[in-house]
Design an enzyme around this catalytic site. Structure first.
Site: not given
Lengths: 445, 445
Positions: B119, B143, B58, B146, B215, B321, B219
């Site tokens: 996150k 997973e 999507a 974070v 950000d 990344g 986390k």
């Protein structure tokens, strides 16, 4: 208790039936496991969804005082204990191989999940144990067998299950790391540093398994099995300990801004036939001081993983000791207990890749050769030719005065282990070489 | 596909039915997830026990070229895609909060397991998502939310499930770590280092969420929830970014053999009423160069955990990344898919401890205060009295000449945040203080 498909998995919101535990062994680790289970019973019950209840503690000598264990729980009959109907999970923290192998197999065959901290057992008999666990449809957990409290078995089995691991490289033995670190920081020799490690409790009275690399080799076999989905046993691991590392080796390493660590190195290589194979070895290794593993000091452990997508990862922490090992054991107990309460099984042995284990001679590596040579015209050219004859190019050459002769330190570029080893044999036979002081591998990179 | 109790879990030995995947989002992460699923389809099939089959991807704009996706898989109707009968697992890598929240809730309600890398979504709406997953008896994995490829959610949920975590402290934002590291190694200022980070692709065009700490705060909320079995949202996190850090702050830190890192710090504290509470904050922090986190450079991330039995652990790697994030996403997909094929559920949200979140003023910390003061008799005594009045003792005091006045750098011993902050206010109001150059917290320890 039966392992039923769970309608809802909701730890802490509903409390299920108790999970029966048999504890085998009550030494440093076993007593810590018992302490944590007792002290944090409520916390564990919430996390599992049901209480842990210890059904028995098997020891070899019932007459010895066992603080923390009610008398009626002590038994010297491990085989009867593990078969009891009210036991769901068997925790093996005895050590050794033959006896625990028998008890663990009996437990698995009786349909009990097993949590073990026994690296030697898992490294020698993983296949047999995994088959027995599969047959009984129960769990076999062994996080504590590699680097104690450092989560690495779980991350390799689960977190990295979508990635392709290229290499696992680790400091997985605290005793040898303590010794090498002491040599590095004090300039002391091997014997003196071993004596200090023994005095401080970092080395056992008989340190053979540690200093000869056997303990690290067991862990290397387990790591390689997990990383490469292939059965690897301790017999497949090339193994060289630290007993030949001298104060002079450490000094020379320092001078070149390197340090020496005992590394377990598991990697996928391309062998001389062009096939992908697994290379697993334990040996002293020169690494640059800028490498993350160089900063791992004292008795700490660290595992360095390279994977295609994840890149470089490192896991660092206490790799030994009663409490850190018990932490890993209890993490596994919680996992196995959750499965008993809520249904499901942990990922079992994965061996589908079934890659060949390379002869260690096929491994690409680099050598650091430190030797005493005659100081006359033409010697350097002659010796350099011995490397060239085997297709090995040299990265650095350093020559110093040394008594009546010269000391020559050569670092090679990457070549296969067998070509490098053959060159060292040729050097030994060459009359211009008076002695080889040391041969140490360098981390390839 | 139904989630049946599996008679035998034996990956690679028997291959089960396919597992249908809906991929939501096809940016940097989504395209990497697709690439890895395609390139390593056989490996993944063996590890899961059945093949992954992508049912649809999507995207918001179907007309844009999407290399790697067959045209017939593209859709702009995510809500229909996630409800399809042949979809078992929904992978959300869109970003944002409101829209993904709706789609993820729709997916969970339709009985699909969800893997998300989001996150902000998890930190804001974990409770709602976890409840929906519990109700439908499906998995919710995150997973990748974070520190991307670094396994930390899994280790906290599983490996450390038998231990008591005291604190989690991490470098969890690569952009700010890159900037601070650049300032530390080059001596450059904040603006210049941010510009370099932007030029090299380590900072986004609008870097607000990173440099202001938002950000990292998301986390931190997730880490605190997992570590302390309590619902913690991003609103509970004290947050201070790095925009006020100057080249001079870094220089002064260096002089004292420290470095400055933006840390997310989650810890159990005893508040002023003697109650156990959770403190969660993100702020620039002075740490000694010998601390393992000090060596985490460039855009790398690291999470440092202290637990009662395990001791100190560190997890290190790529925290951002496309490929590293995709590695973590796929690890979760394998986990969710194994559960679909073999039965069982991953451990869900654990909130039984339900600890209060402390007001950040209750947090014990230490301050490093750098100020310009008048250079006359009695000033030092007056200012020291302001600390003493609030029960704060001083660890080090350094005074230097500075123009017509003096520069005074004070490092306190540990005290509560509100007493320290009140002292700084009192310093500002004191006529002998010409200006406060900076106030930075020190890692307590």
């Amino acid at each position: 208790m039966t392992s039923a498909p769970a309608p809802s998995f909701n730890p802490g919101k509903g409390i299920g039936s108790p999970v029966g535990i048999a504890l085998l062994g009550y030494g440093t680790v076993g007593s810590e496991v018992m302490r944590l289970m007792t002290e944090y019973a409520d916390e564990l019950e919430h996390r599992i969804g049901g209480p842990l209840e210890v059904r028995g503690v098997a020891v070899s000598d019932k007459s010895k005082p066992r603080p923390g264990v009610p008398d009626e729980l002590l038994t010297d009959d491990a085989f009867s204990l593990v078969k009891r109907d009210d036991v769901d999970i068997v925790v093996e923290v005895i050590g050794g191989i033959d006896y625990p192998r028998k008890v663990v197999l009996a437990a698995l065959k009786a349909g009990k999940s097993v949590v073990t901290a026994n690296k030697a057992l898992v490294a020698a008999h993983a296949a047999e144990l995994a088959d027995a666990a599969d047959e009984a449809n129960v769990d076999l957990y062994f996080e504590a067998a590699v680097a104690a409290a450092i989560p690495v078995v779980g991350p390799l089995r689960r977190s990295l299950a979508g990635d392709q691991i290229q290499s696992v490289m680790g400091i997985v033995n605290g005793t040898t790391n303590f010794i090498l670190d002491a040599m590095d920081s004090s300039g002391a020799g091997y014997d003196e540093s071993l004596a200090e490690a023994t005095r401080l409790g970092y080395a056992e009275a008989d340190p053979t398994a540690d200093v000869e690399g056997h303990d690290a080799a067991s862990k290397a076999a387990i790591l390689a099995s997990l990383a490469f989905h292939t059965r690897v046993t301790s017999d497949d691991v090339y193994c060289e300990g630290i007993t030949n590392i001298s104060a002079e080796d450490i000094r020379a390493a320092k001078q070149a801004d390197h340090t020496i660590k005992l590394l377990a190195i598991c990697e996928k290589i391309t062998d001389s036939n062009g096939e992908t194979a697994i290379s697993v070895g334990v040996h002293p290794t020169l690494i640059p001081r800028s490498h993350p593993l160089a900063a791992v000091n004292k008795s700490f452990n660290a595992i360095f993983v390279e994977a295609e997508a994840a890149g470089r990862l490192m896991f660092y922490g206490n790799g030994a000791g009663g409490a850190p090992t018990a932490s890993a054991v209890l993490g596994d107990v919680v996992g196995a207990a959750r499965n008993k309460v809520h249904g499901g099984r942990a990922p079992g042995e994965s061996t589908y890749a079934n890659l060949p284990i390379a002869d260690y001679g096929e491994t690409p590596t680099r050598y650091h050769v430190d030797m005493e040579v005659e100081d006359r015209v033409g010697v350097l050219a002659d010796l350099a030719q011995l490397f060239a004859d085997r297709g090995i190019s040299l990265r650095t050459i350093r020559q110093e005065e040394s008594g009546e002769g010269a000391r020559l330190i050569v670092v090679t570029h990457q070549a296969r282990e067998n070509a490098l080893a053959a060159t060292v044999e040729a050097l030994k036979d060459n009359p211009a070489v008076k002695s080889i002081n040391s041969v140490i591998r360098l981390e390839r990179g």
